[in-house]
Write a protein that holds these residues in place. Structure first.
Motif, PDB file in Angstrom:
ATOM      1  N   PHE A  60       0.777  -1.302   0.106  1.00 54.79           N
ATOM      2  CA  PHE A  60      -0.055  -0.181   0.097  1.00 54.79           C
ATOM      3  C   PHE A  60       0.871   1.273  -0.010  1.00 54.79           C
ATOM      4  O   PHE A  60       0.693   2.226  -0.679  1.00 54.79           O
ATOM      5  N   ILE A  61       1.949   1.437   0.867  1.00 58.78           N
ATOM      6  CA  ILE A  61       2.771   2.583   0.958  1.00 58.78           C
ATOM      7  C   ILE A  61       3.698   2.603  -0.202  1.00 58.78           C
ATOM      8  O   ILE A  61       3.852   3.792  -0.845  1.00 58.78           O
ATOM      9  N   GLY A  62       4.002   1.378  -0.552  1.00 58.16           N
ATOM     10  CA  GLY A  62       4.621   1.406  -1.989  1.00 58.16           C
ATOM     11  C   GLY A  62       4.276   2.011  -3.202  1.00 58.16           C
ATOM     12  O   GLY A  62       4.531   2.743  -4.108  1.00 58.16           O
ATOM     13  N   ASN A  63       2.871   1.888  -3.344  1.00 55.17           N
ATOM     14  CA  ASN A  63       2.099   2.462  -4.658  1.00 55.17           C
ATOM     15  C   ASN A  63       1.904   3.727  -4.335  1.00 55.17           C
ATOM     16  O   ASN A  63       1.732   4.411  -5.079  1.00 55.17           O
ATOM     17  N   GLY A  64       1.693   4.097  -2.918  1.00 54.47           N
ATOM     18  CA  GLY A  64       1.560   5.608  -2.849  1.00 54.47           C
ATOM     19  C   GLY A  64       2.965   6.146  -3.141  1.00 54.47           C
ATOM     20  O   GLY A  64       2.746   7.569  -3.776  1.00 54.47           O
ATOM     21  N   VAL A  65       3.896   5.785  -2.627  1.00 50.71           N
ATOM     22  CA  VAL A  65       5.259   6.435  -3.110  1.00 50.71           C
ATOM     23  C   VAL A  65       5.519   6.371  -4.461  1.00 50.71           C
ATOM     24  O   VAL A  65       6.028   7.507  -4.926  1.00 50.71           O
ATOM     25  N   ALA A  66       5.093   5.228  -5.160  1.00 49.78           N
ATOM     26  CA  ALA A  66       5.490   5.158  -6.714  1.00 49.78           C
ATOM     27  C   ALA A  66       4.462   6.261  -7.443  1.00 49.78           C
ATOM     28  O   ALA A  66       5.085   6.896  -8.245  1.00 49.78           O
ATOM     29  N   THR A  67       3.294   6.502  -6.883  1.00 47.00           N
ATOM     30  CA  THR A  67       2.396   7.367  -7.531  1.00 47.00           C
ATOM     31  C   THR A  67       3.065   9.003  -7.493  1.00 47.00           C
ATOM     32  O   THR A  67       3.187   9.782  -8.241  1.00 47.00           O
ATOM     33  N   ILE A  68       3.511   9.403  -6.194  1.00 41.97           N
ATOM     34  CA  ILE A  68       3.985  10.680  -5.900  1.00 41.97           C
ATOM     35  C   ILE A  68       5.387  10.907  -6.541  1.00 41.97           C
ATOM     36  O   ILE A  68       5.365  12.095  -7.083  1.00 41.97           O
ATOM     37  N   TRP A  69       6.154   9.934  -6.778  1.00 40.70           N
ATOM     38  CA  TRP A  69       7.355   9.968  -7.268  1.00 40.70           C
ATOM     39  C   TRP A  69       7.231  10.187  -8.795  1.00 40.70           C
ATOM     40  O   TRP A  69       7.860  11.038  -9.574  1.00 40.70           O
ATOM     41  N   LEU A  70       6.438   9.635  -9.415  1.00 42.21           N
ATOM     42  CA  LEU A  70       6.002   9.691 -11.001  1.00 42.21           C
ATOM     43  C   LEU A  70       5.269  10.980 -11.207  1.00 42.21           C
ATOM     44  O   LEU A  70       5.653  11.691 -12.351  1.00 42.21           O
ATOM     45  N   ALA A  71       4.510  11.383 -10.349  1.00 36.99           N
ATOM     46  CA  ALA A  71       3.843  12.844 -10.471  1.00 36.99           C
ATOM     47  C   ALA A  71       4.811  13.816 -10.420  1.00 36.99           C
ATOM     48  O   ALA A  71       4.900  14.733 -11.246  1.00 36.99           O
ATOM     49  N   ASN A  72       5.692  13.703  -9.596  1.00 34.75           N
ATOM     50  CA  ASN A  72       6.942  14.649  -9.500  1.00 34.75           C
ATOM     51  C   ASN A  72       7.710  14.615 -10.759  1.00 34.75           C
ATOM     52  O   ASN A  72       8.032  15.747 -11.424  1.00 34.75           O
ATOM     53  N   ASN A  73       8.069  13.358 -11.044  1.00 31.57           N
ATOM     54  CA  ASN A  73       8.846  13.180 -12.472  1.00 31.57           C
ATOM     55  C   ASN A  73       8.349  13.741 -13.382  1.00 31.57           C
ATOM     56  O   ASN A  73       9.051  14.382 -14.372  1.00 31.57           O
ATOM     57  N   GLU A  74       7.009  13.727 -13.851  1.00 30.13           N
ATOM     58  CA  GLU A  74       6.205  14.252 -14.775  1.00 30.13           C
ATOM     59  C   GLU A  74       5.876  15.829 -14.616  1.00 30.13           C
ATOM     60  O   GLU A  74       5.153  16.328 -15.641  1.00 30.13           O
ATOM     61  N   LYS A  75       6.170  16.317 -13.531  1.00 26.72           N
ATOM     62  CA  LYS A  75       5.820  17.678 -13.333  1.00 26.72           C
ATOM     63  C   LYS A  75       4.506  17.820 -13.093  1.00 26.72           C
ATOM     64  O   LYS A  75       3.773  18.877 -13.713  1.00 26.72           O
ATOM     65  N   GLU A  76       3.621  16.790 -12.693  1.00 28.73           N
ATOM     66  CA  GLU A  76       2.456  16.586 -12.681  1.00 28.73           C
ATOM     67  C   GLU A  76       1.693  16.729 -11.031  1.00 28.73           C
ATOM     68  O   GLU A  76       0.989  15.949 -10.595  1.00 28.73           O
ATOM     69  N   PHE A  77       2.701  17.450 -10.435  1.00 23.72           N
ATOM     70  CA  PHE A  77       2.483  17.555  -8.867  1.00 23.72           C
ATOM     71  C   PHE A  77       2.395  18.854  -8.313  1.00 23.72           C
ATOM     72  O   PHE A  77       3.298  19.851  -8.640  1.00 23.72           O
ATOM     73  N   ASP A  78       1.280  19.065  -7.447  1.00 25.08           N
ATOM     74  CA  ASP A  78       1.191  20.493  -6.910  1.00 25.08           C
ATOM     75  C   ASP A  78       1.524  20.446  -5.360  1.00 25.08           C
ATOM     76  O   ASP A  78       0.778  20.083  -4.597  1.00 25.08           O
ATOM     77  N   ARG A  79       2.761  21.224  -5.137  1.00 22.07           N
ATOM     78  CA  ARG A  79       3.298  21.057  -3.738  1.00 22.07           C
ATOM     79  C   ARG A  79       2.533  22.032  -2.750  1.00 22.07           C
ATOM     80  O   ARG A  79       2.440  21.742  -1.694  1.00 22.07           O
ATOM     81  N   GLU A  80       1.720  22.802  -3.212  1.00 22.83           N
ATOM     82  CA  GLU A  80       0.968  23.662  -2.410  1.00 22.83           C
ATOM     83  C   GLU A  80      -0.014  22.867  -1.807  1.00 22.83           C
ATOM     84  O   GLU A  80      -0.503  23.313  -0.575  1.00 22.83           O
ATOM     85  N   LYS A  81      -0.833  22.060  -2.810  1.00 20.18           N
ATOM     86  CA  LYS A  81      -1.866  21.133  -2.118  1.00 20.18           C
ATOM     87  C   LYS A  81      -1.273  20.305  -1.025  1.00 20.18           C
ATOM     88  O   LYS A  81      -1.922  19.994   0.037  1.00 20.18           O
ATOM     89  N   MET A  82       0.068  19.724  -1.391  1.00 18.52           N
ATOM     90  CA  MET A  82       0.734  18.817  -0.375  1.00 18.52           C
ATOM     91  C   MET A  82       0.908  19.427   0.781  1.00 18.52           C
ATOM     92  O   MET A  82       0.492  18.915   1.906  1.00 18.52           O
ATOM     93  N   GLU A  83       1.474  20.528   0.842  1.00 19.67           N
ATOM     94  CA  GLU A  83       1.698  21.327   2.175  1.00 19.67           C
ATOM     95  C   GLU A  83       0.290  21.826   2.815  1.00 19.67           C
ATOM     96  O   GLU A  83       0.374  21.646   4.244  1.00 19.67           O
ATOM     97  N   ARG A  84      -0.648  22.078   2.293  1.00 19.06           N
ATOM     98  CA  ARG A  84      -1.768  22.254   2.884  1.00 19.06           C
ATOM     99  C   ARG A  84      -2.471  21.017   3.383  1.00 19.06           C
ATOM    100  O   ARG A  84      -2.812  20.942   5.008  1.00 19.06           O
ATOM    101  N   VAL A  85      -2.562  20.045   2.770  1.00 21.09           N
ATOM    102  CA  VAL A  85      -3.156  18.576   3.343  1.00 21.09           C
ATOM    103  C   VAL A  85      -2.247  18.016   4.557  1.00 21.09           C
ATOM    104  O   VAL A  85      -2.719  17.560   5.681  1.00 21.09           O
ATOM    105  N   PHE A  86      -0.969  18.142   4.330  1.00 19.21           N
ATOM    106  CA  PHE A  86       0.093  17.626   5.260  1.00 19.21           C
ATOM    107  C   PHE A  86      -0.292  18.420   6.482  1.00 19.21           C
ATOM    108  O   PHE A  86       0.111  17.957   7.739  1.00 19.21           O
TER     109      PHE A  86
END
Length: 423
Positions: free
Chosen positions: A394-420
């Motif tokens: 479960f954790i591995g699939n979450g990490v894979a998605t986050i890594w690929l989203a960042n790698n593809e520049k399809e990641f919004d850090r502001e959203k991450m900081e807000r939910v964290f």
């Protein structure tokens, strides 16, 4: 006080504790027969099961209900994601990167499992007379019949994934694709709304799953193979807090913050021993965290079948463990053969009932030097190790998605900081 009483994490933890206590002190109640036989069937492409005992009735019914949401959510997420993306070249690029990532990380997990099992040698001193003829025939029979075509035909999640990708690609060039998006988006919101209501029943599912495990097998079942269990749990912890930590660190994301963010889902997986129980919720949380809908839709469903880090670690360690139990010396060539075989067979571990034992049986049959009968040794403790497998997957699939989203520049850090900040 009111905040605690309305917190799902609190209730899931309470349910797990009560389940353990009931299973240990009153196994007769935990295993009380409420139905003459389990009820099994298929609905919306997903197999469902209603258990015959009191605890199984609660645990398996909850998992079966949640599983009904998996295929609709995968279909809607992928189709909407690809249609809104409109760039077929990018879809292919993300898919190719995901497959490469899965292969590299799971192979790394496999090698870690083999190295740790050889260093700690959990199989030394285990008495083979403790094998009491556990029923492994159904696993060995299925292993002999296993085929990739059957794997695909039995795995409705993969079928929906392929269909959604094909449909999304077909519609991405449609001139009025906005109409399609306007139609599917509200449906997606309603499905997730219904899922939220179902997830309120998570404490009941966690209670049932834990009460059944402890009630049927008992804590005493852990003692003969305690060293193996401890080694498997420790190895998975090393993988999570070393390998997955480093993967997230590449994009300056803290693993502990992510784990805190998905703590409710992790407890549900722990209580039910099933990553399926929290899969739809993980997809939603990854989107809220800043991963694009298209990346989440492609990576999480595919990872569910092909990115099984925890299962891969367990399989590799179980093979080495059984070799040690039967005093079978494996040379370097045989170890590389095991790695090669598991790189293929472990990819089918999510699509077949009793998958762990089926893959183990097929691997041992292919190696032909370790007695397949040794699987009976693992039957009693497999359920206790399934929690670690499911959580690591479960954790591995979450990490894979986050890594690929960042790698593809399809990641919004502001959203991450807000939910964290809110978790």
């Amino acid at each position: 006080m009111k905040k605690i009483l309305t917190n799902l994490t609190f209730w899931v933890l309470t349910a797990i504790t009560v389940g353990v206590l009931l299973g240990h002190f009153r196994p007769d109640l935990a295993l009380y027969q409420v139905l003459d036989a389990p009820i099994k069937g298929k609905f919306l492409g997903q197999e469902f099961e209603i258990g015959a005992t009191f605890s199984e009735f609660l645990g398996k019914t909850f998992i079966s209900i949640v599983k009904l949401f998996i295929n609709p959510i995968i279909f809607l997420t992928i189709t909407v994601g690809i249609v809104s993306m409109g760039n077929l070249k990018k879809v292919g690029k993300v898919g190719a990167k995901a497959i490469l990532y899965f292969e590299v990380v799971t192979t790394f997990a496999l090698i870690i499992g083999i190295i740790v099992a050889n260093l700690t040698r959990p199989g030394d001193g285990v008495i083979t007379e403790s094998i009491k003829g556990g029923d492994i025939s159904k696993y060995t029979k299925t292993a002999q019949e296993f085929s990739w075509w059957q794997f695909f035909m039995d795995n409705s999640t993969l079928q929906v994934l392929v269909f959604a990708i094909v449909l999304g690609i077909s519609l991405s060039n449609y001139p009025k694709r906005q109409y399609i998006l306007d139609y599917l988006a509200p449906i997606s919101k309603k499905v997730f709304w219904a899922l939220h209501k179902v997830m309120l029943l998570a404490p009941i599912g966690a209670f049932g799953g834990m009460a059944f495990t402890i009630g049927k097998y008992g804590i005493a079942a852990l003692f003969p193979l305690a060293k193996l269990m401890g080694t498997v749990y420790a190895t998975m912890a090393i993988f999570i807090f070393a390998v997955l930590w480093y993967i997230l660190k590449m994009y300056k994301i803290k693993l502990l913050d992510f784990l805190k963010y998905i703590k409710e889902e992790l407890l549900i997986v722990l209580g039910t021993s099933s990553s399926e129980a929290a899969l739809p919720s993980l997809m939603e949380k990854l989107e809220k965290m800043g991963c694009s809908k298209s990346v989440v839709g492609l990576v999480v469903p595919a990872g569910y079948s092909f990115n099984l880090d925890g299962t891969t670690i367990y399989l590799s360690m179980a093979v080495i463990f059984l070799a040690q139990v039967f005093h079978v010396h494996l040379d370097i060539a045989q170890i590389f053969t095991i790695i090669g075989i598991l790189m293929v067979t472990s990819k089918g571990a999510a699509g077949v009932t009793g998958s762990g034992f089926i893959v183990l049986a097929s691997t041992l049959t292919a190696i032909k030097v370790i007695p397949v009968e040794g699987l009976a040794l693992l039957l009693g403790v497999d359920r206790f190790m399934s929690e670690a497998r499911a959580i690591t997957n479960f954790i591995g699939n979450g990490v894979a998605t986050i890594w690929l989203a960042n790698n593809e520049k399809e990641f919004d850090r502001e959203k991450m900081e807000r939910v964290f900040g809110q978790s």
